[in-house]
Motif scaffolding. Structure first.
Motif, PDB file in Angstrom:
ATOM      1  N   THR A  49      32.895  45.257  35.075  1.00  0.00           N
ATOM      2  CA  THR A  49      33.635  44.996  36.154  1.00  0.00           C
ATOM      3  C   THR A  49      33.303  46.228  37.217  1.00  0.00           C
ATOM      4  O   THR A  49      33.833  47.286  36.818  1.00  0.00           O
ATOM      5  CB  THR A  49      34.657  44.379  36.301  1.00  0.00           C
ATOM      6  OG1 THR A  49      34.717  43.032  35.404  1.00  0.00           O
ATOM      7  CG2 THR A  49      35.292  44.038  37.486  1.00  0.00           C
ATOM      8  N   LEU A  50      32.632  46.204  38.291  1.00  0.00           N
ATOM      9  CA  LEU A  50      32.372  47.285  39.005  1.00  0.00           C
ATOM     10  C   LEU A  50      32.800  47.081  40.528  1.00  0.00           C
ATOM     11  O   LEU A  50      32.872  45.777  40.973  1.00  0.00           O
ATOM     12  CB  LEU A  50      30.779  47.814  39.127  1.00  0.00           C
ATOM     13  CG  LEU A  50      30.387  48.121  37.809  1.00  0.00           C
ATOM     14  CD1 LEU A  50      28.718  48.290  37.938  1.00  0.00           C
ATOM     15  CD2 LEU A  50      30.948  49.489  37.128  1.00  0.00           C
ATOM     16  N   LEU A  72      28.500  43.761  45.934  1.00  0.00           N
ATOM     17  CA  LEU A  72      29.657  43.185  45.882  1.00  0.00           C
ATOM     18  C   LEU A  72      30.517  43.528  44.655  1.00  0.00           C
ATOM     19  O   LEU A  72      29.962  43.645  43.591  1.00  0.00           O
ATOM     20  CB  LEU A  72      29.335  41.707  45.969  1.00  0.00           C
ATOM     21  CG  LEU A  72      28.573  41.008  47.257  1.00  0.00           C
ATOM     22  CD1 LEU A  72      28.423  39.461  46.832  1.00  0.00           C
ATOM     23  CD2 LEU A  72      29.618  40.931  48.413  1.00  0.00           C
ATOM     24  N   SER A  73      31.888  43.687  44.896  1.00  0.00           N
ATOM     25  CA  SER A  73      32.421  43.849  43.664  1.00  0.00           C
ATOM     26  C   SER A  73      32.499  42.719  42.825  1.00  0.00           C
ATOM     27  O   SER A  73      32.536  41.576  43.194  1.00  0.00           O
ATOM     28  CB  SER A  73      34.135  44.178  44.152  1.00  0.00           C
ATOM     29  OG  SER A  73      34.073  45.351  44.894  1.00  0.00           O
ATOM     30  N   GLY A  74      32.511  43.039  41.212  1.00  0.00           N
ATOM     31  CA  GLY A  74      32.778  41.898  40.505  1.00  0.00           C
ATOM     32  C   GLY A  74      32.022  42.206  39.076  1.00  0.00           C
ATOM     33  O   GLY A  74      31.878  43.494  38.931  1.00  0.00           O
ATOM     34  N   GLU A  75      31.853  41.152  38.260  1.00  0.00           N
ATOM     35  CA  GLU A  75      31.347  41.488  37.006  1.00  0.00           C
ATOM     36  C   GLU A  75      29.877  41.100  36.951  1.00  0.00           C
ATOM     37  O   GLU A  75      29.451  40.086  37.364  1.00  0.00           O
ATOM     38  CB  GLU A  75      32.274  40.458  36.046  1.00  0.00           C
ATOM     39  CG  GLU A  75      31.602  40.581  34.563  1.00  0.00           C
ATOM     40  CD  GLU A  75      32.333  39.762  33.601  1.00  0.00           C
ATOM     41  OE1 GLU A  75      31.892  39.845  32.116  1.00  0.00           O
ATOM     42  OE2 GLU A  75      33.028  39.065  33.763  1.00  0.00           O
ATOM     43  N   ILE A  76      29.170  42.093  36.368  1.00  0.00           N
ATOM     44  CA  ILE A  76      27.766  41.864  36.249  1.00  0.00           C
ATOM     45  C   ILE A  76      27.588  40.744  35.115  1.00  0.00           C
ATOM     46  O   ILE A  76      27.771  41.338  33.707  1.00  0.00           O
ATOM     47  CB  ILE A  76      26.898  42.936  36.036  1.00  0.00           C
ATOM     48  CG1 ILE A  76      27.047  43.788  37.293  1.00  0.00           C
ATOM     49  CG2 ILE A  76      25.376  42.879  35.852  1.00  0.00           C
ATOM     50  CD1 ILE A  76      26.630  45.257  37.207  1.00  0.00           C
ATOM     51  N   SER A 106      34.316  39.245  42.992  1.00  0.00           N
ATOM     52  CA  SER A 106      35.679  38.849  42.962  1.00  0.00           C
ATOM     53  C   SER A 106      36.174  39.093  44.274  1.00  0.00           C
ATOM     54  O   SER A 106      37.535  38.640  44.550  1.00  0.00           O
ATOM     55  CB  SER A 106      36.200  40.007  42.129  1.00  0.00           C
ATOM     56  OG  SER A 106      35.688  41.362  42.632  1.00  0.00           O
ATOM     57  N   ASP A 107      35.604  39.356  45.359  1.00  0.00           N
ATOM     58  CA  ASP A 107      36.129  39.258  46.623  1.00  0.00           C
ATOM     59  C   ASP A 107      35.072  38.940  47.792  1.00  0.00           C
ATOM     60  O   ASP A 107      34.085  39.354  48.209  1.00  0.00           O
ATOM     61  CB  ASP A 107      36.648  40.856  47.090  1.00  0.00           C
ATOM     62  CG  ASP A 107      37.375  40.595  48.318  1.00  0.00           C
ATOM     63  OD1 ASP A 107      37.453  39.761  49.092  1.00  0.00           O
ATOM     64  OD2 ASP A 107      37.757  41.864  48.784  1.00  0.00           O
ATOM     65  N   ALA A 108      35.385  37.550  47.894  1.00  0.00           N
ATOM     66  CA  ALA A 108      34.195  36.835  48.884  1.00  0.00           C
ATOM     67  C   ALA A 108      34.270  37.409  50.437  1.00  0.00           C
ATOM     68  O   ALA A 108      33.309  37.366  51.067  1.00  0.00           O
ATOM     69  CB  ALA A 108      34.427  35.329  49.134  1.00  0.00           C
ATOM     70  N   SER A 109      35.376  38.149  50.424  1.00  0.00           N
ATOM     71  CA  SER A 109      35.350  38.717  52.032  1.00  0.00           C
ATOM     72  C   SER A 109      34.395  39.955  52.218  1.00  0.00           C
ATOM     73  O   SER A 109      33.956  40.054  53.156  1.00  0.00           O
ATOM     74  CB  SER A 109      36.788  39.238  52.530  1.00  0.00           C
ATOM     75  OG  SER A 109      37.009  40.248  51.573  1.00  0.00           O
TER      76      SER A 109
END
Length: 126
Positions: A49-50, A72-76, A106-109
């Motif tokens: 998760t980056l 985008l932030s989240g898990e690859i 993790s953050d749709a915005s």
């Protein structure tokens, strides 16, 4: 220069296709043409998760190596093993078979921070 209107883009020349809560990411047609023949794609961050703008891998062309930045932030959650075996797919089909990773974002915005096709066209023509 192919810049599909249904995709989002980054200032770092990555494209993003939103599919539900997954974002598919690759490098743009412009980026692959500037890099030249792609000989190697490295992504060692699967299952990590980056945060947005962190480096998730690199792409190596005949003359240079370029870092790849997470849009985008989240898990690859996936790496396209096809580009590991045939890195030239990034040159021949950057928006199709040449995709690189899938992110469970993790953050749709953060999607709002990405460029439209028009915004990306303005960036590369500036």
């Amino acid at each position: 220069m192919n810049i599909p209107s249904e995709l989002k883009y980054t200032k770092d020349h990555e494209w993003v296709k939103i599919e539900g809560d997954i974002a598919v990411v690759g490098i743009t047609d412009f980026a692959q043409s500037e890099l030249g023949d792609i000989v190697y794609v490295e992504v060692e961050t699967v299952d990590e998760t980056l945060k947005a703008d962190e480096i998730f891998g690199s792409v190596e062309a005949v003359k240079t190596v370029s870092d790849l930045f997470l849009p985008l932030s989240g898990e690859i959650v996936a790496f396209n093993e096809g580009v590991e075996e045939e890195p030239e797919l990034v040159n021949s089909d950057p928006y199709g078979e040449g995709w690189m990773i899938k992110i469970k974002y993790s953050d749709a915005s953060e999607i709002e921070n990405l460029l439209s096709d028009e915004g990306y066209k303005a960036l590369i023509s500036a």
